[in-house]
Design an enzyme around this catalytic site. Sequence first.
Site, PDB file in Angstrom:
ATOM      1  CD  GLN A 136      -2.288   2.106   6.977  1.00  0.00           C
ATOM      2  OE1 GLN A 136      -2.810   2.392   8.067  1.00  0.00           O
ATOM      3  NE2 GLN A 136      -2.976   1.977   5.872  1.00  0.00           N
ATOM      4  CG  ASP A 140      -3.299   7.744  -0.866  1.00  0.00           C
ATOM      5  OD1 ASP A 140      -3.107   8.221   0.273  1.00  0.00           O
ATOM      6  OD2 ASP A 140      -2.983   6.586  -1.189  1.00  0.00           O
ATOM      7  NE  ARG A 160      -6.575   0.398  -1.930  1.00  0.00           N
ATOM      8  CZ  ARG A 160      -5.886   0.851  -0.874  1.00  0.00           C
ATOM      9  NH1 ARG A 160      -4.599   0.553  -0.742  1.00  0.00           N
ATOM     10  NH2 ARG A 160      -6.488   1.598   0.038  1.00  0.00           N
ATOM     11  NE  ARG A 165       0.510   1.297   3.304  1.00  0.00           N
ATOM     12  CZ  ARG A 165       1.541   2.081   3.504  1.00  0.00           C
ATOM     13  NH1 ARG A 165       2.788   1.591   3.511  1.00  0.00           N
ATOM     14  NH2 ARG A 165       1.407   3.385   3.703  1.00  0.00           N
ATOM     15  N   GLY A 166       0.275   2.405  -0.077  1.00  0.00           N
ATOM     16  CA  GLY A 166       1.039   3.631  -0.234  1.00  0.00           C
ATOM     17  C   GLY A 166       1.054   3.971  -1.714  1.00  0.00           C
ATOM     18  CB  ALA A 167      -0.107   6.952  -3.590  1.00  0.00           C
ATOM     19  CG  ASN A 195      -2.332  11.149   2.996  1.00  0.00           C
ATOM     20  OD1 ASN A 195      -1.851  10.269   2.290  1.00  0.00           O
ATOM     21  ND2 ASN A 195      -1.856  11.414   4.203  1.00  0.00           N
ATOM     22  CE  LYS A 196      -4.732   4.965   4.781  1.00  0.00           C
ATOM     23  NZ  LYS A 196      -5.773   4.065   4.179  1.00  0.00           N
TER      24      LYS A 196
END
Lengths: 342, 342
Positions: free
Chosen positions: B194, B235, B87, B46-48, B245-246
Site C-alpha cells: 500500500q 483500523d 473483515r 481498503r483502509g478503515a 493498524n497495518k
Amino acid sequence: MEHIYFSKQKNKLILLDQRYLPLKEEWFECSDTKDVVYALQEMVVRGAPAIGVSAAYGCVLAAMEVQSINDWQKALNIKTRQIAESRPTAANLAWAVKAMTDAIKDKYFASSLEMADFWLEQALEIHAQDIRINKIMGGYGADLLNDGDTVMTHCNAGALATGGYGTALGVVRAAVEQGKKIRVIANETRPFLQGARLTAYELVRDGIDVVVACDNACAHLMQKGLVDKVIVGADRIAANGDVANKIGTYGVALAADRHGIPFYVAAPFSTFDREVLSGDLIPIENRTPDEVRFINNVSILPQGVEVYNFAFDITPAELITGIITEKGILKKPFERSIAENR
Amino acid sequence: MEHIYFSKQKNKLILLDQRYLPLKEEWFECSDTKDVVYALQEMVVRGAPAIGVSAAYGCVLAAMEVQSINDWQKALNIKTRQIAESRPTAANLAWAVKAMTDAIKDKYFASSLEMADFWLEQALEIHAQDIRINKIMGGYGADLLNDGDTVMTHCNAGALATGGYGTALGVVRAAVEQGKKIRVIANETRPFLQGARLTAYELVRDGIDVVVACDNACAHLMQKGLVDKVIVGADRIAANGDVANKIGTYGVALAADRHGIPFYVAAPFSTFDREVLSGDLIPIENRTPDEVRFINNVSILPQGVEVYNFAFDITPAELITGIITEKGILKKPFERSIAENR
C-alpha cells in the site's frame, strides 16, 4: 551444500546464482576478475563469509588473468584491489583478499600462473576452514537452543551465505543434529528476499521446519509469543560489538529487546573489524533503487518516485545478548570479550 | 480524489480498484452484496474509513437486492450482516453498518426500494462527513508539523483509505496547504504494498515530495536522523488507546520510541471501539498466504513453505504521542481523553 567451487578443468569459479533461487538453479561461471566483481556486486553470491570465499577464488582468477602482462605483480595488485573494494560493508571481503596476499609475502613465484596454483590451495583452505569454523560455531550455538524452540532469523545466514554450512542457520543445523526440534521463522528480507527465497530454500532441502513472514511482521510475531530466540549473521562487527547486518536487523533487535527475547549474532572472527571502533563508522552500502522498484521485472512504484535502498543497518551492542563465534559465545562487555579473543 | 462513488444511473457502487494501482486505473463495479463483500475481502477497496464508506453504499445495494423477497427485512438483515462481518479488524466497518441501521430505526418504509433511496442519502452523508472530518483532523494535525519536516508513514492512510482526503496523509495535505514544505517517507508495506503503490501514487499526483523504502529500513532511517515525525492511520482503537493498524506499525512505533521521534495516530472517532478495553482483545485478521507468496503472479517461495500473514498488529498506547481526531489531539492518559470525547 556446495554452491561455490573452483573448476580446475575449466579454470573457472562456479557459483550457484542466488538471484534466481528458488525458481531456477542456474550456475554462474566467472572467468576473470570482471566476472567476479560482477558476481559480488550483483549478488550472484552474497553473505559475508560466502563473499570472502568467492573473493579468495577470485584472486586465483586474477593471477591467471595477468599471466601475459610484463609487470604482472602490479597488474595483479590492481585486480585484487578491485575485488576487495567491490562491496563496502562485509568485513570478510577485505579479510579474504588480505589473507591471500599475506600468504604470498616473502615467497617467490616465477610466474603469475605459479602463484595462481599456490593461491588455489590457499583459497580451498579458506573455503574448507569456513565450513569447519561454521560447524564449531554451530556446536557452541546449539547449546543455547532448547528442544522445541522457534528461532527467528533475518536475511540468509545459511549455507548459501557461507562456504556451505551457515552461521545463524549453522546453529540451527547443529541443534537439529543434536536431536532438538527447531522451527525457524524466516523474515522475507526485502528487497532481495534472501529470507523467503534462500533461507526457506535451504531449510526445506534439509527438512527443517520453516515459516516465512514479511519483515514488518517481526514485532507482532514476538507480541504473539511465537518467537523464542533470534539468531542472525553479521557483515561486520566493530570493536565495541556493534553489528552491521542486513537492513532490518536493527528493527528485529529492538522488537526482541522489548519482548525480552534473546538476540544472538553468529559470526566467525573474519567478520570482526577491530580497527572500526563503533558501528556508526562502518560504511553502509547504498544500492540501486531498482532493487526496490522492480519485483520480477514489474514496477511496484509510480514513475519517478525516489527510493532509499540502504543494504545494511547497525545493531548497537547493547541490544545483543551474545555473539556466537568459533571461540565460544562472546558476552558483554563486548569491548573486552572481542579484544581478548583474537 | 473521488475513488468511491455510487452511480444512480447504473445502480452500482463503483470503486477504483486498488489492487492494480499504480500500474492500471481500473474501476470495479459492485451490483450486489456479494460484489461488495468480494471488494472488501479482496481489498479492491481498503483502509478503515474507506471500508466504512463502501459498506454504507453496500447497504444501499443490499436493500435494492431484496426487493422481490417477501420477508425483505429479514433478508436485508442477513445481507447487511454479511457486509459488516466481511473483515474483522476495521472498526469503521461495523460502525458504518450500524449507522445505516440506526438511521432507519422507528421509520416505516413501504418497500425495500424506498428504504434504499433513504439509505443512499445516508451513505452520501457518511461519505461527505468522512471528508469533512478528515479536513478538520488535517487542520489539527498540521499544527504539529514544522516547515521542512520529514514524516514517515506506514501503509496508506490517504485519500484512497478514506472518503477522499486522508487521515495521516490528510494531516500532510493540510500542512502543505498551510505552505509548509513536507517530505514523506512511505514504507512500502508488504505484502499488499500500500505504501509503495498507493501512498506514493496519491502524493505524486498532489505534487508532494515522497520517497519509498522497504519496511525493514524504518529503524535505520531513524538511526540516520532522516525522520522527524511518524503519522499513521488506524483500523481500530481500543478504550485504553491501544491501536490496531497495518502490520508493521508496531515495529515503526518501537523504533520511533527508541529515537525519541513523535509517533502520531490520525483517526476519526468512527475508528474508536470503546467496548474493546485493550488492544489484545482486538481480532487480528489472518489473510491468505498467497498474498505473501506471490508478487505479480510469480512465487518468491519454495513450494509448500508455510507463511504467516497477519494483516494488522497492535501498537500499545504508551508508544503513542497523540491521537489526531476531529475533536483535537488526544493526549495521555488515553483512557481519560478517549472517554471524555464521545
